[in-house]
Write a protein that holds these residues in place. Structure first.
Motif, mmCIF file in Angstrom:
data_model
loop_
_atom_site.group_PDB
_atom_site.id
_atom_site.type_symbol
_atom_site.label_atom_id
_atom_site.label_comp_id
_atom_site.label_asym_id
_atom_site.label_seq_id
_atom_site.Cartn_x
_atom_site.Cartn_y
_atom_site.Cartn_z
ATOM 1 N N TYR A 293 0.860 -1.185 0.000
ATOM 2 C CA TYR A 293 0.000 0.000 0.000
ATOM 3 C C TYR A 293 0.897 1.237 0.000
ATOM 4 N N SER A 295 0.466 4.537 -0.348
ATOM 5 C CA SER A 295 -0.231 5.808 -0.197
ATOM 6 C C SER A 295 -0.254 6.156 1.289
ATOM 7 N N PRO A 297 -2.081 9.374 4.080
ATOM 8 C CA PRO A 297 -2.195 8.540 5.284
ATOM 9 C C PRO A 297 -3.090 7.322 5.132
ATOM 10 N N LYS A 298 -3.988 7.351 4.129
ATOM 11 C CA LYS A 298 -4.873 6.200 3.949
ATOM 12 C C LYS A 298 -4.162 5.102 3.177
ATOM 13 N N MET A 299 -4.723 3.910 3.252
ATOM 14 C CA MET A 299 -4.188 2.759 2.536
ATOM 15 C C MET A 299 -5.180 2.393 1.440
ATOM 16 N N GLY A 301 -7.124 4.402 -0.107
ATOM 17 C CA GLY A 301 -8.381 5.104 0.139
ATOM 18 C C GLY A 301 -9.117 4.668 1.392
ATOM 19 N N GLN A 302 -8.548 3.778 2.159
ATOM 20 C CA GLN A 302 -9.199 3.291 3.371
ATOM 21 C C GLN A 302 -8.291 3.516 4.582
ATOM 22 N N TRP A 303 -8.919 3.829 5.715
ATOM 23 C CA TRP A 303 -8.141 3.942 6.944
ATOM 24 C C TRP A 303 -7.742 2.567 7.452
ATOM 25 N N PRO A 305 -7.647 -1.285 5.850
ATOM 26 C CA PRO A 305 -7.869 -2.115 4.657
ATOM 27 C C PRO A 305 -8.740 -3.334 4.954
ATOM 28 N N ARG A 330 2.959 1.641 10.640
ATOM 29 C CA ARG A 330 2.460 3.018 10.555
ATOM 30 C C ARG A 330 1.999 3.503 11.937
#
Length: 415
Positions: A293, A295, A297-299, A301-303, A305, A330
């Motif tokens: 992942y 990206s 702070p999100k993974m 687009g999700q907080w 996964p 993280r």
């Protein structure tokens, strides 16, 4: 008084002589009234004590010259250990760690010589899974590059052993090692030996590993990798704390006992969190979890996964699921940053010595740099340069936290 004694007195630093008089009293320099006069034996004793140690006005005890010699040597060992950690990280990042398929303490110190020996070593490497699944198309020249990377790592480990063992024996024979440091040297010797064996145990797991699914590659066990890295960092941390004790005298802190007690607890917590965050990084490296992942702070687009608990039993996800391992790293990294900043904020209201104030400021600044390096490494798909800098940053942050912990210690051990 003889002419030679006059020359010695003229060359002798007055400050050190007065310091020795202050500690030994005038009776150590002058005879009694029944036999007045400066004796050569008393003067020799004064000179010896003065040259053997320095009284520092900001400290609470003397640091002997021999303590500093031992301290500088241990500091050099610390540099060697950290060098090994950095080289090991580069070996991992360049996929070179499995290029040497045999392990011999003495025989393994000599690399192949001539094309015949190199071809034999290359053919042997082709028999292991990494060649088939990762390096199928490499040439002999490519193989030499990854072989030398692992070779340097192993030789560096042997150099650590010699750098530690030979001076340690000399200092012990000369009785220069402080009493409280002697058992630590025995412990360090055992850890260094164990670390070498653990390194081969880790490599062996990669030589026996086969892909478990399509797209997977042979890799060393992430458990053994974490144990290998954790042991190295623990050895470094312990050596560093001992080194600081031999080189830096205690500086008085002006905070209240309650304030200093709370701050010590927070600093110990910062050391522990930094250590375990670095350890979690070994699982990230072992599973190539930095590539799943990319990206922040999100993974994706999700907080949280969807596949964070995909494995069964659930506990396996924290050590074997790349998604969960990256998520944990993280969280640990962010939590460590917040904890360090909180420690820094509390320290602002405590009367600290100049060195302790510098240490806490450096620790806070390095925490931000380290998180920035981690995010950059993730967003740029783990380039070797950034990943190596991120690993080095974790050790730097840990070193600063240990320095602050040392500055806040209650008292120095008796030498």
């Amino acid at each position: 008084m003889s002419n030679s004694m006059v020359v010695v007195l003229l060359r002798f630093p007055v400050g050190k002589m007065l310091s020795s008089i202050r500690h030994t009293g005038t009776r150590g320099l002058f005879k009694t009234s029944q036999s007045p006069g400066l004796t050569s034996s008393s003067l020799r004793q004064c000179l010896t004590r003065s040259f053997a140690s320095d009284t520092l006005s900001n400290g609470t005890r003397e640091l002997k010259r021999t303590d500093r010699i031992v301290g500088y040597w241990l500091g050099g060992c610390c540099v060697m250990v950290i060098g090994s950690v950095i080289i090991g990280g580069l070996t991992r990042l360049t996929e070179s760690g499995l290029s040497m398929t045999r392990w011999h303490i003495i025989k393994g110190m000599k690399p192949p010589r001539g094309e015949k020996e190199w071809n034999e070593e290359f053919e042997r490497y082709k028999q292991f899974p990494e060649y088939e699944y990762v390096h199928k198309d490499i040439t002999l020249a490519d193989f030499k590059r990854i072989f030398y990377m692992e070779y340097i790592h192993r030789m560096w480990g042997r150099a650590i052993g010699l750098t530690f063992a030979l001076p340690a024996g000399f200092f012990l024979l000369k009785k220069w090692v402080p009493k409280h440091v002697k058992p630590r040297l025995g412990f360090y010797a055992g850890v260094i030996l164990f670390q070498g064996l653990l390194g081969w145990y880790m490599v062996k797991s990669g030589l026996e590993s086969k892909p478990k699914s399509p797209g997977d590659v042979p890799r060393v066990s992430q458990y053994r990798l974490a144990a290998h890295l954790g042991t190295a960092i623990f050895l470094y941390s312990s050596m560093l704390y001992t080194t600081l004790g031999l080189l830096l005298p205690i500086q008085k802190q002006n905070g209240t006992p309650a304030q200093l007690g709370r701050l010590r607890g927070l600093v110990h917590g910062a050391v522990a969190m930094t250590f375990f965050t670095a350890l979690s990084g070994a699982f990230v490296a072992g599973l190539d979890a930095g590539l799943v992942y990319n990206s922040f702070p999100k993974m994706a687009g999700q907080w949280i996964p969807d596949d964070i608990l995909a494995l069964s039993p659930k506990i396996k996800n924290f050590f074997e699921n790349p998604t969960t391992v990256q998520f944990d790293h993280r969280i640990l990294g962010t939590s460590t940053l917040l904890f360090v900043v909180g420690t820094w904020a509390m320290a602002r209201g405590v009367g600290l010595s100049p060195r302790a104030r510098l240490a806490v400021n450096c620790m806070a600044g390095m925490a931000f740099i380290q998180v920035g390096l981690g995010i950059s490494t993730l967003l740029y798909y783990v380039p070797t340069s950034l990943a190596a800098a991120h690993q080095s940053g974790s050790v730097t942050l840990l070193s600063l936290a240990i320095w602050l912990m040392h500055e806040l210690r209650k008292k120095a051990p008796k030498l």
